[in-house]
Write a protein that holds these residues in place. Sequence first.
Motif, PDB file in Angstrom:
ATOM      1  N   GLU A   1       8.994   2.214  -7.089  1.00 25.58           N
ATOM      2  CA  GLU A   1       8.577   1.553  -8.331  1.00 25.58           C
ATOM      3  C   GLU A   1       9.226   0.182  -8.446  1.00 25.58           C
ATOM      4  N   LEU A   2      10.518   0.107  -8.132  1.00 28.65           N
ATOM      5  CA  LEU A   2      11.224  -1.177  -8.184  1.00 28.65           C
ATOM      6  C   LEU A   2      10.677  -2.145  -7.138  1.00 28.65           C
ATOM      7  N   ALA A   3      10.438  -1.659  -5.918  1.00 30.97           N
ATOM      8  CA  ALA A   3       9.902  -2.506  -4.854  1.00 30.97           C
ATOM      9  C   ALA A   3       8.530  -3.046  -5.236  1.00 30.97           C
ATOM     10  N   LEU A   4       7.708  -2.193  -5.832  1.00 30.36           N
ATOM     11  CA  LEU A   4       6.373  -2.589  -6.260  1.00 30.36           C
ATOM     12  C   LEU A   4       6.459  -3.641  -7.357  1.00 30.36           C
ATOM     13  N   ALA A   5       7.368  -3.434  -8.306  1.00 34.38           N
ATOM     14  CA  ALA A   5       7.560  -4.404  -9.390  1.00 34.38           C
ATOM     15  C   ALA A   5       7.947  -5.768  -8.830  1.00 34.38           C
ATOM     16  N   ASN A   6       8.856  -5.774  -7.861  1.00 32.34           N
ATOM     17  CA  ASN A   6       9.281  -7.038  -7.248  1.00 32.34           C
ATOM     18  C   ASN A   6       8.117  -7.737  -6.560  1.00 32.34           C
ATOM     19  N   GLN A   7       7.250  -6.950  -5.905  1.00 32.74           N
ATOM     20  CA  GLN A   7       6.095  -7.548  -5.239  1.00 32.74           C
ATOM     21  C   GLN A   7       5.143  -8.185  -6.241  1.00 32.74           C
ATOM     22  N   PHE A   8       4.879  -7.488  -7.340  1.00 33.37           N
ATOM     23  CA  PHE A   8       3.992  -8.050  -8.361  1.00 33.37           C
ATOM     24  C   PHE A   8       4.604  -9.303  -8.987  1.00 33.37           C
TER      25      PHE A   8
ATOM     26  N   ASP B   1       1.285 -10.693 -10.730  1.00 34.39           N
ATOM     27  CA  ASP B   1       0.846 -10.107 -11.997  1.00 34.39           C
ATOM     28  C   ASP B   1       2.087  -9.656 -12.769  1.00 34.39           C
ATOM     29  N   ASN B   2       2.530 -10.479 -13.721  1.00 31.94           N
ATOM     30  CA  ASN B   2       3.750 -10.171 -14.459  1.00 31.94           C
ATOM     31  C   ASN B   2       3.618  -8.930 -15.334  1.00 31.94           C
ATOM     32  N   GLU B   3       2.412  -8.670 -15.827  1.00 30.54           N
ATOM     33  CA  GLU B   3       2.233  -7.472 -16.652  1.00 30.54           C
ATOM     34  C   GLU B   3       2.405  -6.211 -15.809  1.00 30.54           C
ATOM     35  N   GLN B   4       1.807  -6.219 -14.615  1.00 31.78           N
ATOM     36  CA  GLN B   4       1.989  -5.087 -13.709  1.00 31.78           C
ATOM     37  C   GLN B   4       3.453  -4.964 -13.292  1.00 31.78           C
ATOM     38  N   ALA B   5       4.087  -6.109 -13.041  1.00 32.58           N
ATOM     39  CA  ALA B   5       5.501  -6.085 -12.671  1.00 32.58           C
ATOM     40  C   ALA B   5       6.318  -5.409 -13.764  1.00 32.58           C
ATOM     41  N   PHE B   6       6.077  -5.795 -15.025  1.00 30.60           N
ATOM     42  CA  PHE B   6       6.812  -5.195 -16.134  1.00 30.60           C
ATOM     43  C   PHE B   6       6.569  -3.683 -16.198  1.00 30.60           C
ATOM     44  N   ASN B   7       5.330  -3.267 -16.045  1.00 37.14           N
ATOM     45  CA  ASN B   7       5.015  -1.838 -16.118  1.00 37.14           C
ATOM     46  C   ASN B   7       5.812  -1.034 -15.094  1.00 37.14           C
ATOM     47  N   TRP B   8       5.928  -1.575 -13.881  1.00 35.91           N
ATOM     48  CA  TRP B   8       6.662  -0.844 -12.839  1.00 35.91           C
ATOM     49  C   TRP B   8       8.163  -0.967 -13.023  1.00 35.91           C
TER      50      TRP B   8
ATOM     51  N   GLY C   1      15.003  -5.252 -19.761  1.00 38.51           N
ATOM     52  CA  GLY C   1      15.659  -5.859 -20.918  1.00 38.51           C
ATOM     53  C   GLY C   1      15.316  -7.326 -21.055  1.00 38.51           C
ATOM     54  N   SER C   2      15.261  -8.039 -19.936  1.00 38.64           N
ATOM     55  CA  SER C   2      14.954  -9.474 -19.987  1.00 38.64           C
ATOM     56  C   SER C   2      13.518  -9.717 -20.430  1.00 38.64           C
ATOM     57  N   PHE C   3      12.600  -8.833 -20.042  1.00 39.19           N
ATOM     58  CA  PHE C   3      11.212  -8.946 -20.496  1.00 39.19           C
ATOM     59  C   PHE C   3      11.145  -8.793 -22.014  1.00 39.19           C
ATOM     60  N   TYR C   4      11.828  -7.794 -22.542  1.00 40.44           N
ATOM     61  CA  TYR C   4      11.807  -7.576 -23.995  1.00 40.44           C
ATOM     62  C   TYR C   4      12.555  -8.683 -24.734  1.00 40.44           C
ATOM     63  N   GLU C   5      13.565  -9.256 -24.101  1.00 38.83           N
ATOM     64  CA  GLU C   5      14.327 -10.319 -24.764  1.00 38.83           C
ATOM     65  C   GLU C   5      13.482 -11.578 -24.958  1.00 38.83           C
ATOM     66  N   ARG C   6      12.695 -11.923 -23.953  1.00 33.36           N
ATOM     67  CA  ARG C   6      11.928 -13.159 -24.055  1.00 33.36           C
ATOM     68  C   ARG C   6      10.514 -12.942 -24.583  1.00 33.36           C
ATOM     69  N   GLY C   7       9.939 -11.746 -24.365  1.00 34.18           N
ATOM     70  CA  GLY C   7       8.565 -11.481 -24.791  1.00 34.18           C
ATOM     71  C   GLY C   7       7.566 -12.186 -23.876  1.00 34.18           C
ATOM     72  N   GLY C   8       6.291 -11.932 -24.108  1.00 28.96           N
ATOM     73  CA  GLY C   8       5.235 -12.522 -23.285  1.00 28.96           C
ATOM     74  C   GLY C   8       4.818 -11.594 -22.170  1.00 28.96           C
ATOM     75  N   ASP C   9       3.775 -11.991 -21.449  1.00 37.52           N
ATOM     76  CA  ASP C   9       3.231 -11.188 -20.347  1.00 37.52           C
ATOM     77  C   ASP C   9       2.853  -9.785 -20.823  1.00 37.52           C
TER      78      ASP C   9
ATOM     79  N   ARG D   1       0.829  -1.206   0.000  1.00 38.83           N
ATOM     80  CA  ARG D   1       0.000   0.000   0.000  1.00 38.83           C
ATOM     81  C   ARG D   1       0.865   1.259   0.000  1.00 38.83           C
ATOM     82  N   TRP D   2       1.931   1.257   0.783  1.00 43.06           N
ATOM     83  CA  TRP D   2       2.799   2.436   0.858  1.00 43.06           C
ATOM     84  C   TRP D   2       3.715   2.539  -0.356  1.00 43.06           C
ATOM     85  N   PHE D   3       4.185   1.400  -0.845  1.00 45.83           N
ATOM     86  CA  PHE D   3       4.992   1.439  -2.069  1.00 45.83           C
ATOM     87  C   PHE D   3       4.180   2.029  -3.223  1.00 45.83           C
ATOM     88  N   LEU D   4       2.910   1.641  -3.299  1.00 51.50           N
ATOM     89  CA  LEU D   4       2.060   2.137  -4.377  1.00 51.50           C
ATOM     90  C   LEU D   4       1.884   3.653  -4.284  1.00 51.50           C
TER      91      LEU D   4
END
Length: 229
Positions: free
Chosen positions: A140-147, A156-163, A180-188, A126-129
């Motif tokens: 933003e990084l902490a939130l991404a790790n949580q997702f 939620d990998n899509e939310q993780a990528f967005n953050w 970079g790893s998200f773009y390398e593999r694609g998906g989500d 809640r506070w990270f958000l």
Amino acid sequence: MNTAWRGGIAAACLMFGVAFAANAQSQTMPKPTDLATQNAVADYNAGNLVSARSQFRRAAQKGSRLAEFNYAMMLLNGEGGPANVPEGKKWLRSAADANMSHAQFVYGKMYDDGQFVDKDPAEAHRWFLRAASQGHVQAELALANQFLDGRGTTRDNEQAFNWYKKAAEGGDMTAQYVAGSFYERGGDGVERNLNVARAYYAAAAAQGDPAAKLKYLQLSAELEKQKPQ
């Protein structure tokens, strides 16, 4: 319990604000609480911790959220006097409630780590958000790790990528590598794009990430092979 927990005195925030006002040639005189906080930061940086703590306390009591945060950190860390965890948590929460993004991040991290409080990933989320919504890169990084982990929230990998992408654009090296790893593999919800992945790896490599440098070189070689002969 580790009494050397570090949230960090937010001197940089104050110094940036003073420099900005000078560059803008503002005709508005600083408020007394701003001057008091500035003096407290100067004392803190000079190692005069007893005076800094006293001045932060007085400015905090007059409503300076930066002073509230810095006073909280000194109380939690036992700087300039004995540690006082309950009082430190109170002032940290006050700064967070006053919408100071760094205080919100630190308050969330306290719950994420279980430091001074019972571990509560949902409360941390809640506070990270709140902090991330204001553009706080570490939040933003902490939130991404949580997702990504499904910690304190639904996985939620899509939310993780967005953050991760937001944090990467804010200059965070770890987020740049992960984006970079998200773009390398694609998906989500991410379309595979080796050129974009290479650019993110290059950004992380420029900050000293050796794994990112290796990825950059690998993708550079792969993209070179794909060029028409």
